[in-house]
Design an enzyme around this catalytic site. Structure first.
Site, mmCIF file in Angstrom:
data_model
loop_
_atom_site.group_PDB
_atom_site.id
_atom_site.type_symbol
_atom_site.label_atom_id
_atom_site.label_comp_id
_atom_site.label_asym_id
_atom_site.label_seq_id
_atom_site.Cartn_x
_atom_site.Cartn_y
_atom_site.Cartn_z
ATOM 1 N N SER A 10 18.142 69.214 57.933
ATOM 2 C CA SER A 10 18.103 70.456 57.160
ATOM 3 C C SER A 10 17.102 71.421 57.767
ATOM 4 C CB SER A 10 17.722 70.163 55.708
ATOM 5 O OG SER A 10 17.385 71.387 55.077
ATOM 6 N N ASP A 37 20.527 75.457 54.061
ATOM 7 C CA ASP A 37 20.368 75.554 52.613
ATOM 8 C C ASP A 37 20.218 77.001 52.185
ATOM 9 O OD1 ASP A 37 20.241 72.758 51.613
ATOM 10 O OD2 ASP A 37 18.631 72.626 53.092
ATOM 11 N N MET A 70 23.448 76.976 47.391
ATOM 12 C CA MET A 70 22.820 76.823 46.073
ATOM 13 C C MET A 70 22.722 78.224 45.479
ATOM 14 S SD MET A 70 20.100 73.951 47.236
ATOM 15 C CE MET A 70 20.391 74.350 48.959
ATOM 16 N N MET A 139 23.775 65.196 45.287
ATOM 17 C CA MET A 139 22.354 65.563 45.367
ATOM 18 C C MET A 139 21.516 64.410 44.818
ATOM 19 S SD MET A 139 22.035 68.502 46.784
ATOM 20 C CE MET A 139 20.235 68.503 46.616
ATOM 21 N N ASP A 177 21.873 64.271 49.885
ATOM 22 C CA ASP A 177 20.871 65.283 50.217
ATOM 23 C C ASP A 177 19.693 65.147 49.267
ATOM 24 O OD1 ASP A 177 19.516 67.579 50.955
ATOM 25 O OD2 ASP A 177 21.128 68.960 50.419
HETATM 26 C C1 DX5 Z 1 17.120 70.741 48.661
HETATM 27 C C2 DX5 Z 1 18.000 70.949 49.839
HETATM 28 C C3 DX5 Z 1 17.832 69.953 50.897
HETATM 29 C C4 DX5 Z 1 16.444 69.833 51.474
HETATM 30 C C5 DX5 Z 1 16.245 68.364 51.721
HETATM 31 O O1 DX5 Z 1 17.485 71.565 47.654
HETATM 32 O O2 DX5 Z 1 19.356 70.954 49.455
HETATM 33 O O3 DX5 Z 1 18.816 70.062 51.912
HETATM 34 O O4 DX5 Z 1 16.231 70.535 52.665
HETATM 35 O O5 DX5 Z 1 14.939 68.134 52.069
HETATM 36 P P1 DX5 Z 1 14.345 66.664 52.158
HETATM 37 O O6 DX5 Z 1 15.175 65.903 53.159
HETATM 38 O O7 DX5 Z 1 12.945 66.908 52.627
HETATM 39 O O8 DX5 Z 1 14.413 66.051 50.788
HETATM 40 ZN ZN ZN Z 2 20.864 70.908 51.104
#
Ligand code: DX5
Ligand code: ZN
Length: 219
Positions: A10, A37, A70, A139, A177
């Site tokens: 990400s 994201d 999002m 998620m 994720d």
């Molecule tokens: C959170 C995002 C993720 C985020 C994950 O809302 O959708 O993609 O970057 O980060 P980590 O891997 O650090 O949990």
């Molecule tokens: Zn994400």
């Protein structure tokens, strides 16, 4: 069936002042695609980046771009995300009353349609969408921020989604994720995840290639 495991770092965790170097390092480290994201400050309590950054990333790499929207009412931006160079466009089932129509729109643009479920959303929400989706995103943290700890209850949903996809004969990618690291990846791949998003788990690793390789070890 044994499926290959793919890793999508990400870019939320990258150094935005050195994005080109970071992307080159992810390519060398064996990333299968890049996860982007897009946060609107309404669907989630944070703002990240949008079309100009996605276009810039598109110009820097040939890796597939996995755009995680999002965004409230994401259908407003699907055509633009496609035009910016997204290969996969994922919308949240909680973000629009017309998620089926949004998925159709993504497919009309020739892109892989993804649907995401927040931690509190039932796997059953997918039931009547399965014909439209090429990717399901479970998620495992509440969306909005990188670097959070995985929510254990969300792991149960991975198995439930795997069972639904298999029963439907769907070859959709099962993406997870939130909180994925080299150390805990098998908690996600064990119950059937095939595509691992990892932000801090890759960017904070001393050796990014080793971290990605370890995430891809099949359980
Ligand atoms: C959170 C995002 C993720 C985020 C994950 O809302 O959708 O993609 O970057 O980060 P980590 O891997 O650090 O949990
Ligand atoms: Zn994400």
């Amino acid at each position: 069936m044994k499926r290959d495991i793919q890793v999508a770092p990400s870019l939320l965790s990258c150094d935005f002042g050195r994005m080109a170097e970071d992307i080159a390092s992810l390519e060398r480290a064996g990333a299968d695609m890049l996860h982007l994201d897009v946060m609107d400050g309404t669907f989630v309590p944070n703002i990240s980046f949008g079309q100009p950054v996605i276009r810039a990333v598109r110009a820097l790499t040939k890796l597939p771009l996995d755009v995680h929207m999002m965004v409230q009412s994401p259908e407003r931006y699907i055509d633009e995300m496609a035009a910016c160079g997204a290969d996969i466009i994922t919308v949240h089932v909680e973000a629009t009353p017309h998620v089926h129509r949004a998925l159709q729109r993504i497919r009309e643009n020739g892109k892989i349609a993804g649907v995401a479920l927040n931690p509190g959303t039932q796997a059953e929400a997918l039931r009547y969408l399965l014909d439209e989706v090429g990717l399901v995103l479970v998620m495992t943290v509440n969306p909005g921020f990188g670097g959070q700890k995985m929510i254990p209850a969300a792991l149960e949903k991975i198995g439930a989604v795997r069972a639904m996809l298999d029963a439907a004969g769907s070859e959709a990618l099962l993406e997870v994720d939130g909180g994925v690291t080299a150390e805990n990846a098998q908690l996600y791949t064990g119950p059937g995840a095939t595509l691992l998003v990892s932000g801090t788990g890759v960017f904070h690793a001393a050796d990014r290639a080793a971290a990605i390789a370890k995430m891809k070890v099949r359980p």
